[in-house]
Design a protein around this motif. Sequence first.
Motif, PDB file in Angstrom:
ATOM      1  N   MET A   1       0.879  -1.186   0.010  1.00  0.00           N
ATOM      2  CA  MET A   1       0.097  -0.057   0.012  1.00  0.00           C
ATOM      3  C   MET A   1       0.813   1.303   0.051  1.00  0.00           C
ATOM      4  SD  MET A   1      -2.755   1.446   2.947  1.00  0.00           S
ATOM      5  CE  MET A   1      -1.459   1.495   4.281  1.00  0.00           C
ATOM      6  N   ASN A   2       0.557   2.206  -0.744  1.00  0.00           N
ATOM      7  CA  ASN A   2       1.177   3.666  -0.743  1.00  0.00           C
ATOM      8  C   ASN A   2       0.523   4.426   0.001  1.00  0.00           C
ATOM      9  OD1 ASN A   2       1.835   6.071  -1.513  1.00  0.00           O
ATOM     10  ND2 ASN A   2       2.814   5.259  -3.435  1.00  0.00           N
ATOM     11  N   THR A   3       1.042   4.683   1.268  1.00  0.00           N
ATOM     12  CA  THR A   3       0.304   5.283   2.361  1.00  0.00           C
ATOM     13  C   THR A   3      -0.155   6.729   1.900  1.00  0.00           C
ATOM     14  OG1 THR A   3       1.486   3.639   4.210  1.00  0.00           O
ATOM     15  CG2 THR A   3       0.208   5.727   4.903  1.00  0.00           C
ATOM     16  N   LYS A   4       0.984   7.563   1.380  1.00  0.00           N
ATOM     17  CA  LYS A   4       0.471   8.795   1.051  1.00  0.00           C
ATOM     18  C   LYS A   4      -0.462   9.016   0.059  1.00  0.00           C
ATOM     19  CE  LYS A   4       5.162   9.907   0.517  1.00  0.00           C
ATOM     20  NZ  LYS A   4       5.868   8.902   1.035  1.00  0.00           N
ATOM     21  N   LYS A   5      -0.354   8.066  -0.844  1.00  0.00           N
ATOM     22  CA  LYS A   5      -1.718   8.174  -2.200  1.00  0.00           C
ATOM     23  C   LYS A   5      -2.836   7.751  -1.279  1.00  0.00           C
ATOM     24  CE  LYS A   5      -2.338   4.675  -4.915  1.00  0.00           C
ATOM     25  NZ  LYS A   5      -2.193   3.681  -5.914  1.00  0.00           N
ATOM     26  N   GLU A   6      -2.986   6.901  -0.466  1.00  0.00           N
ATOM     27  CA  GLU A   6      -4.190   6.670   0.234  1.00  0.00           C
ATOM     28  C   GLU A   6      -4.695   7.750   1.020  1.00  0.00           C
ATOM     29  OE1 GLU A   6      -6.166   4.155  -0.487  1.00  0.00           O
ATOM     30  OE2 GLU A   6      -4.620   3.300  -2.108  1.00  0.00           O
ATOM     31  N   ILE A   7      -3.655   8.319   1.808  1.00  0.00           N
ATOM     32  CA  ILE A   7      -4.291   9.578   2.587  1.00  0.00           C
ATOM     33  C   ILE A   7      -4.775  10.816   1.580  1.00  0.00           C
ATOM     34  CG2 ILE A   7      -3.228  11.582   3.884  1.00  0.00           C
ATOM     35  CD1 ILE A   7      -1.509   9.692   5.617  1.00  0.00           C
ATOM     36  N   ILE A   8      -3.997  11.024   0.642  1.00  0.00           N
ATOM     37  CA  ILE A   8      -4.636  12.083  -0.190  1.00  0.00           C
ATOM     38  C   ILE A   8      -5.818  11.616  -0.869  1.00  0.00           C
ATOM     39  CG2 ILE A   8      -4.014  13.050  -2.649  1.00  0.00           C
ATOM     40  CD1 ILE A   8      -1.081  12.590  -2.241  1.00  0.00           C
ATOM     41  N   ARG A   9      -6.074  10.381  -1.220  1.00  0.00           N
ATOM     42  CA  ARG A   9      -7.528   9.813  -1.565  1.00  0.00           C
ATOM     43  C   ARG A   9      -8.622   9.874  -0.749  1.00  0.00           C
ATOM     44  NH1 ARG A   9      -7.866   6.113  -5.747  1.00  0.00           N
ATOM     45  NH2 ARG A   9      -5.871   5.422  -5.267  1.00  0.00           N
ATOM     46  N   ILE A  10      -8.300   9.816   0.702  1.00  0.00           N
ATOM     47  CA  ILE A  10      -9.108   9.938   1.718  1.00  0.00           C
ATOM     48  C   ILE A  10      -9.528  11.465   1.729  1.00  0.00           C
ATOM     49  CG2 ILE A  10      -9.383   9.802   3.962  1.00  0.00           C
ATOM     50  CD1 ILE A  10      -7.923   7.346   4.067  1.00  0.00           C
ATOM     51  N   LEU A  11      -8.608  12.342   1.870  1.00  0.00           N
ATOM     52  CA  LEU A  11      -8.992  13.629   1.962  1.00  0.00           C
ATOM     53  C   LEU A  11      -9.519  14.266   0.755  1.00  0.00           C
ATOM     54  CD1 LEU A  11      -5.285  15.045   3.518  1.00  0.00           C
ATOM     55  CD2 LEU A  11      -7.368  14.433   4.658  1.00  0.00           C
TER      56      LEU A  11
ATOM     57  N   PHE B   1      -8.995   3.492   8.961  1.00  0.00           N
ATOM     58  CA  PHE B   1      -9.087   3.001   7.540  1.00  0.00           C
ATOM     59  C   PHE B   1      -7.662   2.312   7.084  1.00  0.00           C
ATOM     60  CE2 PHE B   1      -9.632   3.693   3.167  1.00  0.00           C
ATOM     61  CZ  PHE B   1     -10.977   3.315   2.809  1.00  0.00           C
ATOM     62  N   LEU B   2      -6.833   3.009   7.202  1.00  0.00           N
ATOM     63  CA  LEU B   2      -5.380   2.516   6.881  1.00  0.00           C
ATOM     64  C   LEU B   2      -4.821   1.337   7.499  1.00  0.00           C
ATOM     65  CD1 LEU B   2      -4.075   5.577   5.267  1.00  0.00           C
ATOM     66  CD2 LEU B   2      -5.721   4.031   4.126  1.00  0.00           C
ATOM     67  N   HIS B   3      -5.220   1.233   8.884  1.00  0.00           N
ATOM     68  CA  HIS B   3      -4.790   0.016   9.859  1.00  0.00           C
ATOM     69  C   HIS B   3      -3.356   0.481  10.092  1.00  0.00           C
ATOM     70  CE1 HIS B   3      -8.098  -2.398   9.256  1.00  0.00           C
ATOM     71  NE2 HIS B   3      -8.112  -2.179   7.800  1.00  0.00           N
ATOM     72  N   ILE B   4      -2.982   1.842  10.352  1.00  0.00           N
ATOM     73  CA  ILE B   4      -1.769   2.328  10.746  1.00  0.00           C
ATOM     74  C   ILE B   4      -1.732   3.295  11.960  1.00  0.00           C
ATOM     75  CG2 ILE B   4      -0.942   2.259   8.467  1.00  0.00           C
ATOM     76  CD1 ILE B   4      -1.334   5.320   8.336  1.00  0.00           C
ATOM     77  N   THR B   5      -0.960   3.656  12.709  1.00  0.00           N
ATOM     78  CA  THR B   5      -0.926   4.389  13.829  1.00  0.00           C
ATOM     79  C   THR B   5      -1.205   5.805  13.620  1.00  0.00           C
ATOM     80  OG1 THR B   5       1.493   5.064  14.055  1.00  0.00           O
ATOM     81  CG2 THR B   5       0.677   2.959  15.172  1.00  0.00           C
ATOM     82  N   ARG B   6      -1.537   6.637  14.378  1.00  0.00           N
ATOM     83  CA  ARG B   6      -1.803   7.990  14.635  1.00  0.00           C
ATOM     84  C   ARG B   6      -0.562   8.641  14.134  1.00  0.00           C
ATOM     85  NH1 ARG B   6      -6.509  10.369  18.411  1.00  0.00           N
ATOM     86  NH2 ARG B   6      -5.976  12.185  17.084  1.00  0.00           N
ATOM     87  N   THR B   7       0.425   8.130  14.752  1.00  0.00           N
ATOM     88  CA  THR B   7       1.686   8.964  14.698  1.00  0.00           C
ATOM     89  C   THR B   7       2.259   8.475  13.189  1.00  0.00           C
ATOM     90  OG1 THR B   7       2.466   8.261  16.758  1.00  0.00           O
ATOM     91  CG2 THR B   7       4.218   8.590  15.207  1.00  0.00           C
ATOM     92  N   ALA B   8       1.783   7.516  12.460  1.00  0.00           N
ATOM     93  CA  ALA B   8       2.103   7.368  11.134  1.00  0.00           C
ATOM     94  C   ALA B   8       1.378   8.204  10.212  1.00  0.00           C
ATOM     95  CB  ALA B   8       1.943   5.700  10.845  1.00  0.00           C
ATOM     96  N   VAL B   9       0.142   8.530  10.581  1.00  0.00           N
ATOM     97  CA  VAL B   9      -0.602   9.722   9.908  1.00  0.00           C
ATOM     98  C   VAL B   9       0.077  10.556   9.929  1.00  0.00           C
ATOM     99  CG1 VAL B   9      -2.806  10.684   9.514  1.00  0.00           C
ATOM    100  CG2 VAL B   9      -2.733   8.161  10.305  1.00  0.00           C
TER     101      VAL B   9
END
Length: 325
Positions: free
Chosen positions: A1-11, A26-34
Motif C-alpha cells: 500500500m502507498n500510504t501517502k497516496k491513500e491519505i490523499i485519496r481519503i482527503l 481506515f489504513l490500519h496504521i498508527t496516528r503517529t504514522a498518519v
Amino acid sequence: MNTKKEIIRILEQNSEYVSGEKISEFLHITRTAVWKNINALRNSGYSIESVTNRGYKLIARPDKITPEEIALGLKTKLLAKRIDCYDRIDSTNEEAKRKALAGAPDGSLFVAEEQTGGKGRLGRSWTSPAGQGLWFTVLLRSSLLPSQAANITLLAGLAVCRAIQRNTGCAAMIKWPNDIVIESKKVCGILTEMAAEMDRIEYMAVGIGVNVNNENFPEELSVKATSLRLESGSFIRRVPLLQEILFELETVLKDFPLHTESLLREYKSRCVSLNRRVGFIRENRKMVGVAEDISPSGELIVRCDDGTKFPISSGEVTVQGIYGE
C-alpha cells in the motif's frame, strides 16, 4: 500500500475535515504514522490544514509530478504501473533504456521535472526547463515486428493529440510523423527509440515532451515553438494531462491490431502535412512536392512536380506554412 497516496485519496473524497483517528483506522496504521505522512505530503507541496479535534483537510495540491499524484485517478490498466519520478535527469529516454536493460517491466513510466540532456529527432536537443512541461518516457516491450515500429510513433502522436484537445480544448494537429502543432507552432515532440533483433523488438522507449506552462522561449525557438498555456490563455495542470495522454496511448495501442484502418484514417484527418507542399532530401538533393497520403506502414507519400511519387519513412520534412517555412 502507498500510504501517502491513500491519505490523499481519503482527503480528496471528503470536503470537510477528517480526523487522524479515522484515517488510522481506515489504513490500519498508527496516528503517529498518519502525522508523519501528512508532514511528508506538506513537504512535497500539498497544502493540508489541521485543526485540533477536527482533523485534516486538503486545501490545495501542488503542480508537482509525483508517483502519488500520477497514480491517483489514473485510468490505465498496463501503462504506468511502475512510476519513476526525478527532479532532474539527463534524459527520460536514456533512463528508460538503462532501466530496460535492468529488467524494467512493460509499461514503466519515467518522468522528470527537468532534463539536462533532452533529445529530439535527428540528434537535436530538446529544451526541458524545470516545472514547466511534461518530459516523460513510456517503456514498451512490444510484440510487434521491427518493421512495424513506425506505427508506434504515429500512434503516440495520435494519442497526444487526442489528449491535448480533450484536456485543454486547444486545436492540436500532427505534423508528420509525430510533432504536435497548434496553428503553425510546435507544442510537443516525440522520440521513439528501440532495441531490436531481426524478428523481434526487445523494447521501445517512447519519449514525449510537451510544452505545457512555458511563457517564453529562447529567441531561436520563439518563431516555431509554443505552449499550451500560451495557446489556451490558462495555467494547465500537468498531471491530469499526463494521465490523459497515458490513457489515450494505452487505448490506441490496444485498438491498433483490430482497428488499424480507422486509426490511420483518424491520423490522416489530424495531419497538417497532407495536401501541402513539402520539402525533403533524397540522395543529397533537395526535392519538393505535395504530401498526398500516408501508407499503412506509416510512410509519407509525396508526389513531386514531375509526377514521381516518393515514400518517405524518415528524415526531415519541411511543410509549407509550418514553423515559419
